[in-house]
Scaffold this active site. Structure first.
Site, mmCIF file in Angstrom:
data_model
loop_
_atom_site.group_PDB
_atom_site.id
_atom_site.type_symbol
_atom_site.label_atom_id
_atom_site.label_comp_id
_atom_site.label_asym_id
_atom_site.label_seq_id
_atom_site.Cartn_x
_atom_site.Cartn_y
_atom_site.Cartn_z
ATOM 1 N N SER A 1 0.969 -1.212 -0.333
ATOM 2 C CA SER A 1 -0.097 -0.332 0.306
ATOM 3 C C SER A 1 0.897 1.563 -0.212
ATOM 4 O O SER A 1 0.651 2.663 -0.665
ATOM 5 C CB SER A 1 -0.803 0.276 1.582
ATOM 6 O OG SER A 1 -1.732 -1.214 1.022
ATOM 7 N N PHE A 2 2.154 1.111 0.664
ATOM 8 C CA PHE A 2 2.828 2.412 0.412
ATOM 9 C C PHE A 2 3.245 2.691 -0.865
ATOM 10 O O PHE A 2 3.426 4.230 -0.715
ATOM 11 C CB PHE A 2 3.920 1.993 1.638
ATOM 12 C CG PHE A 2 4.622 2.949 1.892
ATOM 13 C CD1 PHE A 2 5.971 3.328 1.009
ATOM 14 C CD2 PHE A 2 4.124 4.202 3.116
ATOM 15 C CE1 PHE A 2 6.542 4.913 1.615
ATOM 16 C CE2 PHE A 2 5.015 5.111 3.198
ATOM 17 C CZ PHE A 2 6.303 5.520 2.651
ATOM 18 N N ALA B 1 -4.969 -3.611 1.416
ATOM 19 C CA ALA B 1 -5.422 -4.127 2.955
ATOM 20 C C ALA B 1 -4.300 -3.822 3.897
ATOM 21 O O ALA B 1 -2.679 -4.516 3.467
ATOM 22 C CB ALA B 1 -5.630 -5.528 2.620
ATOM 23 N N VAL B 2 -4.228 -3.059 4.713
ATOM 24 C CA VAL B 2 -3.646 -2.815 5.763
ATOM 25 C C VAL B 2 -4.005 -2.921 6.924
ATOM 26 O O VAL B 2 -4.733 -3.208 8.173
ATOM 27 C CB VAL B 2 -3.444 -0.561 6.155
ATOM 28 C CG1 VAL B 2 -2.058 -1.300 7.117
ATOM 29 C CG2 VAL B 2 -2.779 -0.276 4.979
ATOM 30 N N VAL B 3 -3.213 -4.271 7.461
ATOM 31 C CA VAL B 3 -3.684 -5.080 8.433
ATOM 32 C C VAL B 3 -2.723 -5.219 10.334
ATOM 33 O O VAL B 3 -1.371 -4.777 9.446
ATOM 34 C CB VAL B 3 -3.522 -6.674 8.444
ATOM 35 C CG1 VAL B 3 -4.063 -7.956 9.414
ATOM 36 C CG2 VAL B 3 -4.006 -6.756 7.114
ATOM 37 N N GLU C 1 -0.310 -8.088 12.620
ATOM 38 C CA GLU C 1 1.680 -8.012 13.122
ATOM 39 C C GLU C 1 2.186 -6.751 13.031
ATOM 40 O O GLU C 1 3.760 -6.959 13.046
ATOM 41 C CB GLU C 1 2.324 -9.268 12.758
ATOM 42 C CG GLU C 1 2.182 -9.174 11.375
ATOM 43 C CD GLU C 1 0.792 -9.610 10.108
ATOM 44 O OE1 GLU C 1 0.443 -9.308 10.890
ATOM 45 O OE2 GLU C 1 1.247 -8.714 9.501
ATOM 46 N N THR C 2 1.764 -6.473 12.414
ATOM 47 C CA THR C 2 2.048 -5.050 12.237
ATOM 48 C C THR C 2 2.414 -4.069 12.988
ATOM 49 O O THR C 2 1.622 -3.328 13.460
ATOM 50 C CB THR C 2 1.761 -4.123 10.612
ATOM 51 O OG1 THR C 2 1.247 -5.120 9.561
ATOM 52 C CG2 THR C 2 2.527 -3.244 9.487
ATOM 53 N N HIS D 1 4.730 -1.248 12.104
ATOM 54 C CA HIS D 1 3.857 0.354 11.974
ATOM 55 C C HIS D 1 2.882 0.447 10.946
ATOM 56 O O HIS D 1 3.050 1.356 9.989
ATOM 57 C CB HIS D 1 5.398 0.830 10.721
ATOM 58 C CG HIS D 1 5.840 -0.229 9.817
ATOM 59 N ND1 HIS D 1 6.550 -1.411 10.249
ATOM 60 C CD2 HIS D 1 5.466 0.109 8.050
ATOM 61 C CE1 HIS D 1 6.089 -2.071 8.875
ATOM 62 N NE2 HIS D 1 6.007 -1.481 8.195
HETATM 63 O O1 LIG Z 1 -0.435 -2.898 1.946
HETATM 64 C C1 LIG Z 1 0.598 -3.349 2.713
HETATM 65 N N1 LIG Z 1 1.634 -3.082 3.194
HETATM 66 C C2 LIG Z 1 1.978 -3.924 4.613
HETATM 67 N N2 LIG Z 1 3.926 -2.728 4.294
HETATM 68 C C3 LIG Z 1 4.317 -2.519 3.061
HETATM 69 C C4 LIG Z 1 4.625 -1.003 2.902
HETATM 70 O O2 LIG Z 1 3.430 -0.884 2.088
HETATM 71 C C5 LIG Z 1 5.231 -1.427 1.482
HETATM 72 O O3 LIG Z 1 5.286 -2.549 0.411
HETATM 73 C C6 LIG Z 1 6.885 -1.732 2.482
HETATM 74 O O4 LIG Z 1 6.966 -1.155 2.958
HETATM 75 C C7 LIG Z 1 8.282 -1.109 0.899
HETATM 76 O O5 LIG Z 1 7.875 -0.056 0.850
HETATM 77 C C8 LIG Z 1 1.859 -3.724 5.748
HETATM 78 N N3 LIG Z 1 2.060 -4.273 6.764
HETATM 79 O O6 LIG Z 1 3.499 -4.049 6.779
HETATM 80 O O7 LIG Z 1 1.676 -4.921 7.340
HETATM 81 C C9 LIG Z 1 0.342 -3.892 5.427
HETATM 82 O O8 LIG Z 1 -0.749 -4.750 5.981
HETATM 83 N N4 LIG Z 1 -0.490 -3.352 3.730
#
Ligand SMILES: O=c1[nH]c(NC[C@H](O)[C@H](O)[C@H](O)CO)c([N+](=O)[O-])c(=O)[nH]1
Length: 151
Positions: free
Chosen positions: A54-55, A78-80, A83-84, A86
């Site tokens: 998502s980032f 989907a940001v869950v 376990e995250t 951040h």
């Molecule tokens: O889309 C998501 N990206 C997540 N992390 C990856 C982030 O979006 C980047 O792709 C990564 O940090 C590389 O830039 C997530 N978590 O960390 O849990 C998540 O829940 N959802």
């Protein structure tokens, strides 16, 4: 009183979709719900761009929006929390990035990123109870048609 609002017709619309692969058990469902919605509303052309997580959505969404090729862009992710650690960082950055992509380009970018506590909550929104992908796609259709009226 004159009320202006967008209809849901899809003819002559071109929609760009940016979907994150992270949590693809959920995002694949969101995508299929959105594509079902676009197809059933007769959307002429849908382009799907996949990003790692998502980032990365805001950058791809802005590229599509500023290309001038789309009437609306739909961002799916989907940001869950699960376990995250951040979770908040990712969720907040994505929301801000998507809003900026829309305001900076003048093209509707729909925030279709579900932020949930755990996978089950995600599954409830991605198909068990409802498919938020379909609902977010409706918002994309409405905004695309509304923009044509506000020109
Ligand atoms: O889309 C998501 N990206 C997540 N992390 C990856 C982030 O979006 C980047 O792709 C990564 O940090 C590389 O830039 C997530 N978590 O960390 O849990 C998540 O829940 N959802």
């Amino acid at each position: 009183v004159r009320v202006v609002e967008g209809e849901f017709m899809g003819e002559n619309l071109r929609i760009g979709v940016v979907v994150a692969r992270f949590n693809d058990l959920l995002t694949d469902e969101l995508l299929s719900g959105a594509l079902d919605c676009f197809e059933r509303h007769g959307v002429e052309r849908v382009d799907v761009v996949k990003v790692p997580g998502s980032f990365e959505i805001p950058l791809a969404a802005k590229k599509l929006a500023e290309s001038g090729k789309y009437d609306a862009v739909l961002a799916l992710g989907a940001v869950v929390r699960g376990e995250t650690k951040h979770f908040d960082l990712v969720a907040n950055e994505v929301a801000k990035g998507v809003a900026n992509a829309s305001l900076q380009t003048g093209v509707p970018v729909i925030f279709g990123v579900i932020t949930v506590e755990d996978e089950l909550q995600g599954l409830n929104r991605a198909g068990i109870k409802s498919n938020k992908g379909f609902e977010y796609a409706m918002a994309a259709l409405e905004m695309a048609n509304l923009m044509k009226k506000l020109k």
